[in-house]
Motif scaffolding. Structure first.
Motif, short mmCIF file in Angstrom:
data_model
loop_
_atom_site.label_atom_id
_atom_site.label_comp_id
_atom_site.label_asym_id
_atom_site.label_seq_id
_atom_site.Cartn_x
_atom_site.Cartn_y
_atom_site.Cartn_z
N THR A 8 0.72 -1.20 0.04
CA THR A 8 0.05 -0.01 -0.17
C THR A 8 0.97 1.23 -0.08
N LEU A 9 1.86 1.34 0.71
CA LEU A 9 2.88 2.23 0.77
C LEU A 9 3.54 2.71 -0.21
N VAL A 10 4.09 1.46 -1.12
CA VAL A 10 4.64 1.73 -2.49
C VAL A 10 3.60 2.27 -3.41
N LEU A 41 7.52 11.74 0.49
CA LEU A 41 7.81 10.58 1.36
C LEU A 41 6.70 10.71 2.37
N LEU A 42 6.30 11.96 3.23
CA LEU A 42 5.48 12.13 4.18
C LEU A 42 3.98 11.84 3.69
N SER A 48 -1.33 6.08 3.21
CA SER A 48 -1.12 4.52 3.71
C SER A 48 -1.96 4.29 5.14
N VAL A 49 -1.38 5.29 6.10
CA VAL A 49 -1.85 5.18 7.44
C VAL A 49 -3.37 5.33 7.64
N TRP A 55 -8.72 -0.64 9.81
CA TRP A 55 -8.42 -2.14 10.22
C TRP A 55 -7.71 -2.00 11.30
N ALA A 56 -6.72 -1.25 11.58
CA ALA A 56 -6.21 -1.19 12.98
C ALA A 56 -7.07 -1.07 14.00
#
Length: 479
Positions: A8-10, A41-42, A48-49, A55-56
């Protein structure tokens, strides 16, 4: 899960980089180092977070629920373990119910009293009933008491109490028949009640003195009254006679209790018992709970200090209207009728100048039949040697689970299947009070036998009946 998060991050990184780079190129923007870190980057990391946050949260909530459930299970297992340890450390004490039985009677299509036991061992079959028909209009089998038909016919002509419902009529005739079987014992109870009232209760004594025999010297009872006036002696206090009439719950909708009260009271008053010392109570039992209710009733009677009881257990389904309802769903319904009765009292109450016929011992909370007090002696009794039944099994022994339970209950004893006698088959499908009838039938085994009664309905309850003198000797030896 880590691989999915990295993927997901990529993906976010590639998507954001592509959009931002093309935007900067089209606008001619010259990004600084901070812009590169912030946008390339951020920002993908934040996206993604955000995508993984629901879900978390769900995973955290589910883990908390699992921990709570696990704690509950651990607490329950711990409490069960503690209860098991306490149960092993403190076993339930065996409780004994003791009653003296002064007279008894049983009546069914197989005969009366001892005759019924003889016919049970012969497996007597039902007879064709020409007065009852199935749903095809054909005569059906039944366990009808033939002699009762003549009694009812004569009662219709002579009896002052009119009973319209056919089933009510037959049940009432059986009740009157059972009362007559105890006439001698009831007369002795009447004498005891009178002596007790004259000695202990001035109000009841006055009622007895108002009896016609006390006033009219020419009365047929005058000589008895004179004797009573001359010899009023101390006796065990006896306040009343309690009549328990056990009926099927299916008769509740038509049974006339007031009429039943009047008929029973009329008979008892004819023996010299005044109304103030008579109590009549009806019990309507179901097939599922009848045996449990019966044992509870006996336990209650064993604690009665100053009363004697007459129990009348009566049922009849010889009624065409009832059978039309029963045979609507089945072609094999087998009706029957029967009656049984006991006159009994607590073991510490002694009836005036009368010795009990037999003594009843009921052991409660008994897991193993070898734990029975009388069983310690039954192993050495002569009744184990011949093939003579002395154990009444009240259950349906065509049911395989029942057979297994009964065999397991007696597996550690010297009692074998040929010592069993079964009562259910002789009562057809009229089963509401069948187990109570079978229990009361145990009184009519030979005096030299210690009779046992057992039902899987109360697997930890074992019952013994033995001749009064013999039982006293056994109990004395055991102590």
């Amino acid at each position: 899960m880590l691989k999915l998060f990295i993927a997901t991050l990529v993906s976010s990184l590639l998507l954001v980089c592509g959009v931002v780079v093309f935007y900067w190129r089209d606008t001619g923007y010259d990004p600084s180092a901070i812009d590169l870190v912030r946008h390339l980057l951020l920002l993908p990391l934040l996206i993604s977070v955000i995508l993984w946050l629901p879900w978390a949260i769900y995973r955290v909530w589910k883990a908390q629920q699992q921990r709570k459930e696990q704690r509950k299970q651990d607490e329950l297992a711990q409490s069960q373990q503690i209860e098991a340890v306490e149960k092993q450390a403190k076993p339930v004490d065996i409780e004994w119910i003791q009653l003296n039985i002064y007279s008894s009677a049983a009546y069914s299509a197989l005969g009366e009293n001892e005759t019924i036991i003889d016919e049970l061992q012969k497996f007597k079959s039902p007879e064709l009933d020409t007065q009852l028909q199935n749903n095809y209009g054909l005569p059906m089998l039944s366990y009808r008491i033939q002699a009762l038909d003549n009694v009812i016919t004569n009662a219709d002509k002579e009896d002052e109490f009119e009973i319209e419902h056919p089933r009510h009529q037959r049940i009432q005739a059986l009740i009157e028949h059972q009362l007559e079987q105890h006439a001698e014992t009831l007369w002795q109870i009447a004498q005891h009640l009178k002596q007790s009232a004259l000695f202990y209760d001035s109000e009841l004594a006055y009622e007895y003195r108002m009896h016609p025999a006390w006033i009219d010297p020419n009365s047929e009872y005058a000589s008895d009254v004179q004797d009573n006036q001359e010899s009023i002696k101390s006796v065990t206090k006896l306040n009343r006679i309690h009549i328990h009439i056990l009926l099927s719950e299916s008769v509740l909708h038509f049974w006339n209790e007031a009429q039943s009260f009047e008929i029973v009271e009329h008979y008892l008053r004819s023996l010299g018992i005044i109304t103030a010392q008579i109590q009549i109570e009806h019990h309507y039992l179901s097939q599922e709970t009848a045996y449990k209710d019966w044992v509870l009733l006996l336990a209650q009677l064993s604690k009665q200090l100053e009363e004697i009881s007459l129990i009348l257990n009566v049922d009849s389904e010889i009624d065409q209207e009832l059978l039309d309802e029963k045979t609507w769903l089945t072609d094999r319904y087998l009706p029957s009728e029967y009656a049984s009765s006991w006159c009994l009292a607590a073991s510490f109450l002694q009836l005036l100048e009368t010795t009990p016929q037999k003594k009843l011992n009921i052991g409660l909370n008994v897991d193993n039949i070898l734990d029975q007090l009388p069983t310690e002696h039954i192993v050495s009794l002569e009744q184990l040697k011949p093939v003579q039944p002395f154990v009444l099994i009240l259950d349906d022994m065509t049911n395989i689970p029942t057979i297994k339970k009964v065999n397991h209950a007696f597996s550690q004893s010297h009692i074998e299947p040929h010592h069993f006698i079964y009562t259910k088959q002789s009562l057809g499908d009229t089963q509401h009070l069948a187990k109570v009838f079978g229990f009361m039938l145990s009184m009519h085994f030979p005096d030299e036998l210690m009779t046992m009664i057992y039902s899987v309905d109360q697997s930890s309850t074992h019952c013994f009946i033995q001749a009064y003198e013999d039982m006293n000797e056994k109990l004395a030896q055991s102590i």
